[in-house]
Every structure is written in structure tokens, then in C-alpha cells.
Design a protein around this motif. Structure first.
Motif, PDB file in Angstrom:
ATOM      1  N   GLU B 216     -27.876 -14.298 -51.079  1.00  0.00           N
ATOM      2  CA  GLU B 216     -27.867 -15.519 -51.470  1.00  0.00           C
ATOM      3  C   GLU B 216     -28.615 -16.429 -49.875  1.00  0.00           C
ATOM      4  O   GLU B 216     -28.957 -17.036 -49.641  1.00  0.00           O
ATOM      5  N   GLN B 217     -28.686 -15.291 -48.754  1.00  0.00           N
ATOM      6  CA  GLN B 217     -28.129 -15.585 -46.993  1.00  0.00           C
ATOM      7  C   GLN B 217     -28.355 -14.696 -46.294  1.00  0.00           C
ATOM      8  O   GLN B 217     -27.484 -13.060 -46.236  1.00  0.00           O
ATOM      9  N   ILE B 218     -28.846 -14.303 -45.276  1.00  0.00           N
ATOM     10  CA  ILE B 218     -28.925 -13.400 -43.697  1.00  0.00           C
ATOM     11  C   ILE B 218     -29.625 -14.531 -42.802  1.00  0.00           C
ATOM     12  O   ILE B 218     -29.557 -14.677 -42.884  1.00  0.00           O
ATOM     13  N   GLY B 219     -28.295 -13.313 -42.365  1.00  0.00           N
ATOM     14  CA  GLY B 219     -27.801 -14.430 -40.882  1.00  0.00           C
ATOM     15  C   GLY B 219     -26.906 -13.951 -40.094  1.00  0.00           C
ATOM     16  O   GLY B 219     -26.417 -13.227 -40.365  1.00  0.00           O
ATOM     17  N   SER B 220     -27.501 -14.790 -38.646  1.00  0.00           N
ATOM     18  CA  SER B 220     -25.999 -14.327 -37.951  1.00  0.00           C
ATOM     19  C   SER B 220     -24.967 -14.844 -37.859  1.00  0.00           C
ATOM     20  O   SER B 220     -24.747 -16.116 -39.088  1.00  0.00           O
ATOM     21  N   PRO B 221     -23.505 -14.014 -37.763  1.00  0.00           N
ATOM     22  CA  PRO B 221     -22.408 -14.992 -38.427  1.00  0.00           C
ATOM     23  C   PRO B 221     -22.266 -16.405 -37.655  1.00  0.00           C
ATOM     24  O   PRO B 221     -21.634 -17.325 -39.370  1.00  0.00           O
ATOM     25  N   GLU B 222     -22.779 -16.326 -36.623  1.00  0.00           N
ATOM     26  CA  GLU B 222     -22.735 -17.829 -36.478  1.00  0.00           C
ATOM     27  C   GLU B 222     -23.977 -18.789 -37.556  1.00  0.00           C
ATOM     28  O   GLU B 222     -23.495 -19.858 -37.992  1.00  0.00           O
ATOM     29  N   GLU B 223     -24.921 -18.432 -37.910  1.00  0.00           N
ATOM     30  CA  GLU B 223     -25.680 -18.818 -38.227  1.00  0.00           C
ATOM     31  C   GLU B 223     -25.613 -19.263 -39.905  1.00  0.00           C
ATOM     32  O   GLU B 223     -25.147 -20.069 -40.460  1.00  0.00           O
ATOM     33  N   ILE B 224     -24.832 -18.345 -40.814  1.00  0.00           N
ATOM     34  CA  ILE B 224     -24.048 -18.213 -41.919  1.00  0.00           C
ATOM     35  C   ILE B 224     -23.067 -18.565 -41.866  1.00  0.00           C
ATOM     36  O   ILE B 224     -22.585 -20.151 -42.807  1.00  0.00           O
ATOM     37  N   TYR B 225     -21.854 -19.423 -40.940  1.00  0.00           N
ATOM     38  CA  TYR B 225     -20.758 -19.886 -41.262  1.00  0.00           C
ATOM     39  C   TYR B 225     -21.453 -21.982 -40.741  1.00  0.00           C
ATOM     40  O   TYR B 225     -21.155 -23.058 -41.898  1.00  0.00           O
ATOM     41  N   HIS B 226     -22.244 -21.594 -39.624  1.00  0.00           N
ATOM     42  CA  HIS B 226     -22.326 -23.289 -40.009  1.00  0.00           C
ATOM     43  C   HIS B 226     -23.565 -23.550 -39.974  1.00  0.00           C
ATOM     44  O   HIS B 226     -23.464 -24.994 -40.176  1.00  0.00           O
ATOM     45  N   HIS B 227     -24.312 -22.662 -40.366  1.00  0.00           N
ATOM     46  CA  HIS B 227     -25.558 -23.408 -41.565  1.00  0.00           C
ATOM     47  C   HIS B 227     -25.911 -23.108 -42.365  1.00  0.00           C
ATOM     48  O   HIS B 227     -26.970 -22.007 -42.787  1.00  0.00           O
ATOM     49  N   PRO B 228     -24.851 -22.763 -44.001  1.00  0.00           N
ATOM     50  CA  PRO B 228     -25.034 -21.814 -45.089  1.00  0.00           C
ATOM     51  C   PRO B 228     -26.230 -22.851 -45.213  1.00  0.00           C
ATOM     52  O   PRO B 228     -26.668 -23.707 -45.670  1.00  0.00           O
TER      53      PRO B 228
END
Lengths: 296, 356
Positions: B216-228
Motif C-alpha cells: 500500500e505504501q513504502i516510506g519512512s515512519p514519519e511519512e507513513i504516519y503523517h502522509h498516509p
């Protein structure tokens, strides 16, 4: 009120039956065991020793008896190792791998349990006998299977086929494949994985299966009787020898030889008990250690 | 070593566990595969290890095709969810196993094996348990033995399947910080599977969110949480409230809030949903905003440093969860049955039929 309270205090184990029920059940069980197991066993030894120890020993060292002992040991000596290898291989395949025809293999393993041993013997006669399908070919090549030692070994292998596999399959299924996978990832090859990981985990079950397999191999009557042809001193196993002696009204000798088989049964039971106890100790030790580990 | 999964497809009978999944993992990275059960994350990990055959695609190690390589030759360390320690071997023998089964030519001497095993046991702080059997260890200790065993063969990649799944909350937290520190120390490319979003966000450099056999998404923890990237990621990463509204000509109207959405300038009157986390909702007794949503406080649960409020919206009867800091709650002295106004502070808006 106070009376019922007292009563409930007196029976310490609230889930057990009243004592008369327990006594009746235990007595019934003991009577049954005595009548059908202990009495015959005692009778075997009593009859065998009726004319004294020397007659007993003479019946055992007589050439035909010795030949029967040898043949029985030979049949078991071939059947048990073969079924050990086959049983481990089959259990390994069934428990650890998914493949087409797995259910058919399981059914085939159970076949000797389902088929009457006499029928099993007859199948060999029909296949390999002189009038059988492969009979002419075998005769042309001067190979004798039926009414000869190879037939007896074949029949013994057939009837003892399921013991080891049946013992191991549930055990291996319960243990799963994770340890084997771990060994593979760590670089072990198939043989190393089997030898160092799988085998130590199943050794008690394997031993148990081998003991049962051996007892059956030595005691088998029906299948062996059909393929043996009852040639004295050549194709007679211990159980067949007992039958012949008995039919000849040679009771002392018959019971003397029978006592050997009875002894074998007792040894088997003792060995079985020992393995069971030993593996329980092993598990209990692990369970205790587990308890300690969890609280630590 | 870098890992690349290319268009991987895996089916179990009629069930598709992985559907055309592609993923790149850089050398030295610590990556979390996060998803609900059945999302395919463990299957992907096992495919990387070579424990599972694939129906399509390829696995590349350092840009070399390793799809056909057996697990023995992949030089991966695998830590199983239930540890899979060899139960009849001591801790020492477990860790030494990978070295002992090496072909004679590359096998270290007995003394070397001994030294290495003790060094590894020191690394996982279990040197004093070398002669114990796995059954005598606690869950956390077993997990660390499993890790030492995996590290003994000097793997190029460390794969961990739900490494903390079977442990209790406190041990879990300790162990995952310890794993992070260990990774910073030895820098081996690591992938771990988890269904716990907190664990993934706390430990990993990058998080791969999986669902239904897809990424569904790949990203840093920050990105995943704040920019789902989509509603699934938002909902999987924690409790969330839904506000329904519409998007029309580059503006979204979600309940009381109006937001500019230039990326949807062409969208005409389409239903949309705004997602708000419980701690991103304000509760007020009075408001100048005529469009503010009225809600009734139906329940109050103080949980340590926060207080969780359950509210019922007065207009559509939907449930709203709000989280307040304890101090704020005591300052405002909200009570059960009270009617208040709620205002979402931070809305993430997705069109209903057409998630971006």
C-alpha cells in the motif's frame, strides 16, 4: 444443614464416584484381566514345565525348534530394519511435505491393518505361486518365493508395514517443520538436517514403533502360515512350529515353544513401558524446566 | 547486501498471497513489513529467504538473480516467530549449529567455533546460559538465542518473522530498542515482519505497509504516519474518526471544515471522507462557528496520561473518539452526558470512489 456440610467435608474428592462403584469397576476389570490374560499366560508356562525342566529345554534345542527360532529371527531381522527405513521415510514425506497423492499413501500405509493377514498371504501366493501371475516367470528363472523363506520374509514385511510410520506421523506432524527450516537456512544439507535435527526429536517414538513392529514380526501367524507351506525345519516360524507340535499332541513341546513367544511378549511390554516412561521423564523434565524458565 | 523483489506473485491454491509485489531494500537498511494477518508479509519474507517457492517474479541479491538459489546458499539469517530453536541442543550447540554443518573445507576449528559462539552470546547478553536447554529459557531469552544463532553464519541479510510477537508488552519494548541498537552496531541489512504499527514506526528506517497481497505504501515512519497514501494506511496505523463530506471544484467541505484541494480542481461534487485521529479533535463548550458539530459525551475512560472520550454526533448519530491530555481534561472538567462542540484540527481527505 450441618449434616450435609459434614458429608461434603468427608468426601475429599468431589468428582470421584462413591466407593462401591469404584470397587465394582476395579473388581470387574481385574477379573476380566485375570481370566483372559493372566490365566492363559500362567497356563502356558505351567503346561510347558509339566514334565520338568529337562523336557522343557529339550523341546527348545531340538533341531526343528532351533530352525524355527532361526527363521523367526531372520524374518524379523529383515522386516524390522526395512520397515524402519520405510516408516521414517514415509512419515517424513507425509508430515513435512505437501504433495499430490498424500492421502493415497496414508491409506496404503493403513492397508495391512485393514486387510486380514490370511488374505495378505493369499495375495502373495496368487502373485508368486506356481499357478500365480508371476509364477511361471519366477519358475523359469529358478526363483522360489512362495513356500520358501523369501515368501515368509515378504509376508512379514507386509503385515508389519504400518507400525513405525503410524507411530511417527502424528509425532512429526505435531513438531512441524520450523526446526528443519531453521537448519536449512543455517546451511545444513538434507542429511545433516535429518541426522541432527529430525532424528533426535523423534527417537522415542521411533523406538516405540520398532518394538511394536518387532513383536508383530515375530508373532505373525496368518499371513506367514499361508505362504510357508509348513516344511518342518525349513519354512516353519515359531508360531507355525507351535501349531504343528500341538496338532501332533506334543503338548509339552508346543507349550515350551509357545512360552518363548510369551516371553517375547513380556519383554516387549517391559521395553514398551520403559520407553514410555523414559520419554515421559524426558518430557516432564522439559516441562519442569519450562515452568522454571517462564518465572525466571 | 541489497535486496530486490521484482513483480513477485505467490498463490496458495486459489488464494493469492502476493500479487505482483515489487520492493527494493538498500544495503544496511532496517525495514519493517507491516500489515494485518493475511496481507502476505510473512510470505514475502519467506520468499526472500528461499523457504517458499514463487509463482512469478524474481528475487535479486546485490543485483544478482537469486530466485533459484537454495536457502542454504543465500547467506541469510532467519529468526522464526516461535524461535524454532533445536530443542534437544543446548544454547551453545544451537548457536554453533550453523558453523558445525559447514563443509569441511570452510568449517572453523573447534576452538574457533567456541570463541565465536561465546562472542555472539555475549553480544546478546546470554553468555551465562550457554549450557541451558531452550525449554529452560524465558521467551525473551529464546528470542535472543535465535538471533545469535542466525548471526553465527555471518549472514548478509537478517530476516525476522514477527520477532517480538510472542512476548509480553514490557519485554517486547525492551527487545525492540535493543534490536535497533544492535542493528546500528552491526549494520546488516535487516527485514522484519510485524502487525504492530508502533513497533514498525519505532524500530524501522523504512516501513512497507502491506494489505491483501499488495504494497500500500513504502516510506519512512514519519511519512507513513503523517502522509498516509490512502485510507487503508490511515486506518491501519491507529484509531481514526471518519467525517463525510463532498469535494467540488477544488474545495472540500467536510462537516464543519472547508479545505482547499487544488489537486481535485476538476472534481465535480464527489463524496469524500476526511480522516481525523482522536488526538486531533478539539472539544469546546462554546464556539463562534455556526457550522461546528454538536456531540454528546457518552463515555469517559481515563487511561494513564490521556483521557479517551466517546462522543455521539448529534446530527448523524455517528460515534467519535477523542483523546485529550489529562491536564486539559481536568482543566475543562467534561462530564458524561454533556453536550459539546467538536472541531477536527487536521483532516486527511480522500475521495470516496477514487482513492489517490
Amino acid at each position: 444443614m450441618s449434616k450435609s456440610l459434614k458429608r461434603s467435608y468427608r468426601t475429599k474428592h468431589p468428582t470421584t464416584e462413591p466407593s462401591f462403584v469404584r470397587r465394582t469397576l476395579i473388581t470387574t476389570a481385574l477379573l476380566f484381566l485375570g481370566l483372559f490374560l493372566f490365566a492363559p499366560l500362567a497356563a502356558v508356562f505351567a503346561e510347558a514345565l509339566r514334565k520338568g525342566l529337562s523336557a522343557y529345554l529339550a523341546a527348545l534345542v531340538e533341531p526343528d525348534a532351533l530352525a524355527a527360532i532361526k527363521l523367526t529371527l531372520l524374518a524379523a531381522g529383515i522386516a524390522v530394519p526395512l520397515n524402519l527405513v520405510f516408516g521414517v521415510a514415509a512419515a517424513w514425506a507425509i508430515a513435512k511435505f505437501e504433495f499430490v497423492g498424500k492421502n493415497i499413501l496414508m491409506t496404503l500405509i493403513d492397508l495391512p491393518f485393514a486387510v486380514s493377514p490370511v488374505i495378505a498371504g493369499l495375495i502373495y501366493v496368487l502373485l508368486f505361486g506356481l499357478q500365480g501371475w508371476l509364477g511361471p516367470w519366477l519358475a523359469a528363472h529358478d526363483i522360489r518365493l512362495v513356500f520358501a523363506v523369501p515368501g515368509i520374509v515378504l509376508a512379514t514385511i507386509f503385515v508389519t508395514f504400518p507400525f513405525v510410520a503410524r507411530e511417527l506421523i502424528p509425532l512429526m506432524q505435531a513438531q512441524g517443520t520450523e526446526e528443519e527450516e531453521a537448519a536449512r537456512v543455517l546451511g545444513a544439507n538434507g542429511w545433516q538436517t535429518f541426522l541432527h535435527v529430525t532424528l533426535p526429536n523423534i527417537k522415542w517414538g521411533l523406538l516405540y514403533g520398532v518394538i511394536l513392529c518387532n513383536a508383530r514380526a515375530m508373532g505373525e501367524f496368518g499371513a506367514v502360515s499361508v505362504v510357508s507351506g509348513h516344511v518342518r525345519g525349513v519354512t516353519n516360524t515359531l508360531p507355525l512350529h507351535v501349531e504343528i507340535l500341538y496338532n501332533e499332541y506334543n503338548f509339552v513341546a508346543a507349550f515350551a515353544v509357545a512360552s518363548l513367544l510369551a516371553l517375547l511378549a513380556l519383554v516387549t511390554l517391559a521395553a514398551k513401558g520403559f520407553v514410555h516412561w523414559e520419554s515421559r521423564q524426558y518430557d516432564a523434565g522439559r516441562a519442569r524446566a519450562e515452568g522454571v524458565g517462564e518465572t525466571a | 547486501m541489497s535486496i530486490e523483489a521484482k513483480n513477485i506473485t505467490k498463490r496458495f491454491g486459489s488464494f493469492t498471497a502476493l500479487n505482483d509485489v515489487s520492493l527494493e531494500i538498500r544495503s544496511g537498511e532496517l525495514v519493517a513489513l507491516l500489515g494485518p494477518s493475511g496481507s502476505g508479509k510473512t510470505t514475502l519474507l519467506r520468499i526472500i529467504a528461499g523457504l517458499e517457492a514463487l509463482d512469478g517474479g524474481a528475487v535479486l541479491f546485490d543485483d544478482e538473480d537469486a530466485t533459484e538459489r537454495s536457502p542454504r546458499d543465500r547467506r541469510v539469517g532467519f529468526v522464526f516467530q516461535h524461535y524454532a530453536l533445536f530443542r534437544h541442543m543446548t544454547v551453545f550447540e544451537n548457536v554453533a549449529f550453523g558453523l558445525k554443518v559447514k563443509p569441511r573445507l570452510s568449517r572453523p576449528s573447534k576452538a574457533e567455533i567456541g570463541n565465536k559462539v561465546h562472542a555472539l552470546l555475549k553480544l546478546v547478553q546470554l553468555d551465562w546460559l550457554a549450557n541451558q536447554y531452550p525449554a529452560q529459557l524465558s521467551g525473551g531469552q529464546r528470542q535472543r538465542v535465535a538471533l545469535a544463532r542466525a548471526l553465527a553464519v555471518e549472514p548478509k541479510v537478517l530476516l525476522l518473522d514477527e520477532p517480538f510477537g510472542a512476548l509480553d508488552a514490557k519485554v517486547r519494548q525492551e527487545l525492540r530498542r535493543w534490536l535497533r541498537r544492535l542493528h546500528d552496531e552491526i549494520r546488516v541489512t535487516s527485514v522484519f515482519v510485524t502487525h504492530d504499527q508502533e513497533e514498525a514506526l519505532e524500530v524501522a528506517d523504512r516501513v512497507v505497509v502491506m494489505n491483501g497481497g499488495r504494497i500500500e505504501q513504502i516510506g519512512s515512519p514519519e511519512e507513513i504516519y503523517h502522509h498516509p497514501a490512502n485510507p487503508f494506511v490511515i486506518q491501519f496505523l491507529g484509531k481514526v474518526n471518519l467525517f463525510h463530506g463532498r469535494v467540488h471544484g477544488g474545495r472540500a467541505r467536510i462537516g464543519p471544515v472547508e479545505v482547499e484541494m487544488p489537486e481535485h480542481a476538476a472534481v465535480q461534487d464527489t463524496p469524500a471522507v476526511g480522516y481525523v485521529r482522536p488526538h486531533e479533535i478539539e472539544i469546546e463548550r462554546t464556539t463562534p462557528d455556526r457550522r461546528a458539530v454538536r456531540a454528546l459525551i457518552s463515555d469517559i475512560h481515563p487511561v494513564g496520561p490521556v483521557v479517551r472520550l466517546e462522543l455521539i454526533r448529534q446530527d448523524d448519530g455517528e460515534r467519535i473518539d477523542v483523546e485529550l491530555a489529562r491536564e486539559r481534561y481536568h482543566e475543562m472538567k467534561f462530564e458524561k452526558g454533556e453536550e459539546v462542540f467538536i472541531r477536527p484540527r487536521n483532516l486527511r481527505i480522500f475521495l470516496k470512489d477514487n482513492p489517490p
